[in-house]
Design an enzyme around this catalytic site. Structure first.
Site, PDB file in Angstrom:
ATOM      1  N   ASN A   9      57.903  42.122  14.443  1.00  0.00           N
ATOM      2  CA  ASN A   9      57.022  41.423  15.139  1.00  0.00           C
ATOM      3  C   ASN A   9      57.053  39.797  14.941  1.00  0.00           C
ATOM      4  OD1 ASN A   9      54.505  40.319  16.181  1.00  0.00           O
ATOM      5  ND2 ASN A   9      53.429  41.413  14.801  1.00  0.00           N
ATOM      6  N   TRP A  10      57.390  39.279  15.949  1.00  0.00           N
ATOM      7  CA  TRP A  10      57.855  37.636  15.356  1.00  0.00           C
ATOM      8  C   TRP A  10      56.439  36.988  15.808  1.00  0.00           C
ATOM      9  CZ3 TRP A  10      62.663  36.527  19.237  1.00  0.00           C
ATOM     10  CH2 TRP A  10      63.709  37.547  18.528  1.00  0.00           C
ATOM     11  N   LYS A  11      55.450  37.544  16.327  1.00  0.00           N
ATOM     12  CA  LYS A  11      54.093  36.682  16.416  1.00  0.00           C
ATOM     13  C   LYS A  11      54.368  35.372  17.388  1.00  0.00           C
ATOM     14  CE  LYS A  11      52.551  38.899  12.263  1.00  0.00           C
ATOM     15  NZ  LYS A  11      51.501  39.102  11.087  1.00  0.00           N
ATOM     16  N   HIS A  95      47.165  45.534  16.937  1.00  0.00           N
ATOM     17  CA  HIS A  95      47.490  44.765  15.562  1.00  0.00           C
ATOM     18  C   HIS A  95      46.136  44.146  15.198  1.00  0.00           C
ATOM     19  CE1 HIS A  95      48.971  41.616  13.241  1.00  0.00           C
ATOM     20  NE2 HIS A  95      50.077  42.484  13.050  1.00  0.00           N
ATOM     21  N   GLU A  97      45.462  41.409  13.753  1.00  0.00           N
ATOM     22  CA  GLU A  97      45.177  40.194  14.256  1.00  0.00           C
ATOM     23  C   GLU A  97      44.620  39.800  15.576  1.00  0.00           C
ATOM     24  OE1 GLU A  97      49.149  38.277  13.697  1.00  0.00           O
ATOM     25  OE2 GLU A  97      48.855  38.689  11.641  1.00  0.00           O
ATOM     26  N   GLU A 167      48.883  49.340   8.358  1.00  0.00           N
ATOM     27  CA  GLU A 167      49.343  47.865   8.254  1.00  0.00           C
ATOM     28  C   GLU A 167      47.965  47.575   7.469  1.00  0.00           C
ATOM     29  OE1 GLU A 167      52.448  45.527  10.297  1.00  0.00           O
ATOM     30  OE2 GLU A 167      50.249  45.636  11.704  1.00  0.00           O
ATOM     31  N   GLY A 173      50.825  39.146   6.036  1.00  0.00           N
ATOM     32  CA  GLY A 173      51.050  37.867   5.944  1.00  0.00           C
ATOM     33  C   GLY A 173      50.743  37.252   4.556  1.00  0.00           C
ATOM     34  N   SER A 208      53.739  42.542   4.842  1.00  0.00           N
ATOM     35  CA  SER A 208      54.742  41.879   3.730  1.00  0.00           C
ATOM     36  C   SER A 208      55.902  42.716   3.428  1.00  0.00           C
ATOM     37  CB  SER A 208      53.781  41.538   2.471  1.00  0.00           C
ATOM     38  OG  SER A 208      52.772  40.685   2.980  1.00  0.00           O
ATOM     39  N   GLY A 230      56.584  38.445   9.199  1.00  0.00           N
ATOM     40  CA  GLY A 230      57.526  37.113   8.858  1.00  0.00           C
ATOM     41  C   GLY A 230      58.837  37.468   8.399  1.00  0.00           C
TER      42      GLY A 230
END
Ligand code: PGA
Length: 246
Positions: A9-11, A95, A97, A167, A173, A208, A230
């Site tokens: 997931n490159w966000k 997700h 976020e 998650e 993160g 993470s 990340g």
């Protein structure tokens, strides 16, 4: 049995040039993890150009989010059909976020899951508890609620055709990863919630994940793959993680 899935997931990171370069690096080295299904989730604007980089490769493409509506006057939104047409196989739904920063509730997530499948995408349903919920002993109740809302909408059989990513919000993160035992316990509970059909459902761990901690997570019996944030922005690190799944 499907290959284990390692999703990146490159966000909201990187320019178009950087996205293309990262995709190219992965394609050049995908032979190093042939036993694993790699999937990458670039920012939406880069999906088309990353699709070009991936053509002829076995790396799958996915979206980080999509609209809960099929089409219509929804300014700024992207539909599941558009993602499918652009070459996506997968889409994340729910997700953390999206849930915490953009107010997505379980009902919206369920709508997205349904529309994704209707368009021929494989939804990756993200679930997870906050630190406060964990400290209050609510982890399994929160996960069950998140899954059951989707189940009520689409039925257990359809959830089992998707992918579920556990998650923990406190691990995303933050550099703080769930212990293999903590993760396995929740994965086991998810597997049980899914019933007999869930035996072959892919359950990913996210939060993470790095090359330095992936092996012990992936060694857990109910962890079938990973959703990596990340650490997916560096081709070498992402490929190293994928190699640990084999
Ligand atoms: P992280 O993100 O690996 O950077 O913690 C995971 C995710 O948000 O999917």
């Amino acid at each position: 049995m499907a290959k284990p899935l390692i999703a990146g997931n490159w966000k909201m990171h990187g320019t178009a040039v950087e996205a293309a370069a990262l995709a190219r690096q992965l394609v050049e080295n995908e032979h190093s993890c042939a036993a694993v299904q790699l999937a990458i989730f670039p920012p939406i604007l880069h999906v088309g150009l990353v699709a070009l980089e991936l053509s002829g490769s076995s790396i799958a493409l996915g979206a980080q989010n999509m609209s809960e509506h099929e089409s219509g006057a929804f300014t700024g939104e992207v539909s599941a059909d558009m993602l499918k047409e652009a070459g996506c196989t997968y889409t994340l739904v729910g997700h953390s976020e999206r849930r915490t920063l953009f107010g997505e509730v379980d009902g919206t997530v369920a709508d997205k899951f349904e529309i994704a499948q209707r368009s021929g995408l494989v939804p990756i349903l993200c679930v997870g508890e906050t630190l406060q919920q964990r400290q209050q002993g609510l982890t399994l109740a929160v996960i069950a609620e998140q899954i059951n809302t989707v189940r009520k909408k689409v039925g257990l059989k359809n959830i089992c055709r998707g992918v579920v990513a556990y998650e923990p919000v406190w691990a995303i993160g933050t550099g703080e990863v769930a212990s293999p035992e903590q993760a396995q316990l929740v994965h086991r509970a998810i597997r049980e919630l899914l019933g007999p059909g869930g035996v072959s459902t892919s359950l990913l761990y996210g939060g993470s994940v790095k090359a330095s901690n992936a092996a012990e997570l992936f060694a857990q019996p109910d962890i079938d793959g990973g959703l990596v944030g990340g650490a997916s922005l560096e081709a070498d690190e992402f490929l190293k993680i994928a190699q640990l799944m084999t």
